[in-house]
Design a protein around this motif. Structure first.
Motif, PDB file in Angstrom:
ATOM      1  N   PRO A 166       0.755  -0.957  -0.052  1.00  8.04           N
ATOM      2  CA  PRO A 166      -0.039   0.022   0.067  1.00  8.04           C
ATOM      3  C   PRO A 166       0.929   1.184  -0.016  1.00  8.04           C
ATOM      4  N   PHE A 167       1.783   1.138   0.699  1.00 10.42           N
ATOM      5  CA  PHE A 167       2.779   2.570   0.691  1.00 10.42           C
ATOM      6  C   PHE A 167       3.205   2.908  -0.448  1.00 10.42           C
ATOM      7  N   ILE A 168       3.901   1.856  -1.362  1.00 16.49           N
ATOM      8  CA  ILE A 168       4.445   1.894  -2.686  1.00 16.49           C
ATOM      9  C   ILE A 168       3.285   2.656  -3.685  1.00 16.49           C
ATOM     10  N   ARG A 169       2.079   2.010  -3.622  1.00 14.36           N
ATOM     11  CA  ARG A 169       1.181   2.527  -4.363  1.00 14.36           C
ATOM     12  C   ARG A 169       0.386   3.698  -4.005  1.00 14.36           C
TER      13      ARG A 169
ATOM     14  N   ARG B 176       1.596  10.518  -5.295  1.00 14.17           N
ATOM     15  CA  ARG B 176       2.058  11.790  -4.431  1.00 14.17           C
ATOM     16  C   ARG B 176       2.452  12.691  -5.417  1.00 14.17           C
ATOM     17  N   THR B 177       3.036  12.355  -6.865  1.00 12.49           N
ATOM     18  CA  THR B 177       3.655  13.467  -7.447  1.00 12.49           C
ATOM     19  C   THR B 177       2.305  14.437  -7.892  1.00 12.49           C
TER      20      THR B 177
ATOM     21  N   PRO C 223     -11.583   4.519 -11.123  1.00 15.83           N
ATOM     22  CA  PRO C 223     -11.964   3.228 -10.524  1.00 15.83           C
ATOM     23  C   PRO C 223     -10.974   2.299 -10.473  1.00 15.83           C
ATOM     24  N   GLN C 224     -10.041   2.103 -11.649  1.00 16.62           N
ATOM     25  CA  GLN C 224      -9.241   1.078 -11.970  1.00 16.62           C
ATOM     26  C   GLN C 224      -8.247   0.865 -10.445  1.00 16.62           C
ATOM     27  N   GLN C 225      -8.058   1.917  -9.771  1.00 15.01           N
ATOM     28  CA  GLN C 225      -7.293   1.876  -8.676  1.00 15.01           C
ATOM     29  C   GLN C 225      -7.857   1.014  -7.516  1.00 15.01           C
ATOM     30  N   ASN C 226      -9.134   0.645  -7.788  1.00 13.43           N
ATOM     31  CA  ASN C 226      -9.761  -0.074  -6.728  1.00 13.43           C
ATOM     32  C   ASN C 226      -9.298  -1.491  -6.748  1.00 13.43           C
TER      33      ASN C 226
END
Length: 239
Positions: free
Chosen positions: A104-107, A112-113, A144-147
């Motif tokens: 999760p941290f990497i994702r 962040r950018t 929605p693809q990030q879910n």
């Protein structure tokens, strides 16, 4: 042993299709919140791709040191040892890459950018408010693809394993042909899994119920049949 691993992997894949692991979000569905199910610990459950990548990485890390232990030539490295160790190292690095993607941290770092360019009041995808009404800017909302997790590394490593096994020469012609058939089934699994990701990307799951993509029936078939064929090839080799 390897045939049994792929056989059980196929059974688990079939279970994901049927919705056995829907409460963990593994049945190609949205993960139900723990507040809804009354089991909040399931909120911390990793994705199915994380579990696949973990076992791939674990297998590669252990086999990198254990493949040479069964050498009968006084510890001399043979071409077969180097071939098996190279495959184990490939498993380790592919599994490690899959774990990094599922962390999760990497994702979160991938966003962040873009988040850094937002005004202070709109960070973390907060709702933009006007003087008259509440306005939601779709540009600051995650797609929605990030879910859903699209991790190609488990399928990629099995595809490469199938291709290499299909070219692995055996002592008898029958055993070589059966080995080739097993390798093709593993390669077909990766192609059908790619089809699942394609369908999920075009239409991400929006329900807590299992999606049941038809391609996952084919992936489980390839894994189960591939595991059985590999075990049969070992039995023929012993005869």
């Amino acid at each position: 042993m390897i045939g049994g691993i792929f056989f059980n992997y196929g059974l688990i894949t079939l279970g994901r299709y049927l919705g056995v692991f829907a409460d963990f979000g593994w049945a190609w569905n949205l993960k139900p919140p723990g507040e809804m199910t009354g089991q909040k610990w399931k909120n911390r459950a990793p994705s199915a791709e994380f579990v696949e990548s973990f076992f791939i990485c674990l297998y590669g890390a252990t086999q990198s040191f254990m493949e040479h232990l069964g050498n009968e030539n006084g510890g001399i490295w043979s071409h077969k040892d180097l071939e098996h160790v190279s495959i184990a190292i490939m498993f380790f690095w592919a599994g490690l890459c899959g774990l990094l993607i599922e962390t999760p941290f990497i994702r979160r770092c991938f966003n962040r950018t873009v988040e850094a360019t937002f005004p202070t009041q709109t960070t973390n995808y907060e709702i933009l408010r006007s003087q008259s009404s509440t306005i939601i800017n779709p540009g600051v909302l995650p797609p929605p693809q990030q879910n859903f997790s699209f991790n190609p590394f488990p399928g990629l490593i099995i595809f490469m394993t199938g291709i290499m096994m299909s070219m692995h020469h055996q002592e008898s012609m029958l055993s070589t042909m059966i080995h080739k058939q097993w390798g093709y089934l593993l390669a077909a699994f990766a192609l059908f899994r790619l089809g699942t990701y394609f369908l999920m990307f075009l239409s991400p799951p929006k329900s807590y119920f299992p999606s049941r993509p038809v391609t996952e029936l084919l992936t489980s078939f390839c894994l189960i049949c591939g595991g059985i064929v590999f075990m049969v090839s070992l039995f023929i080799a012993l005869i």
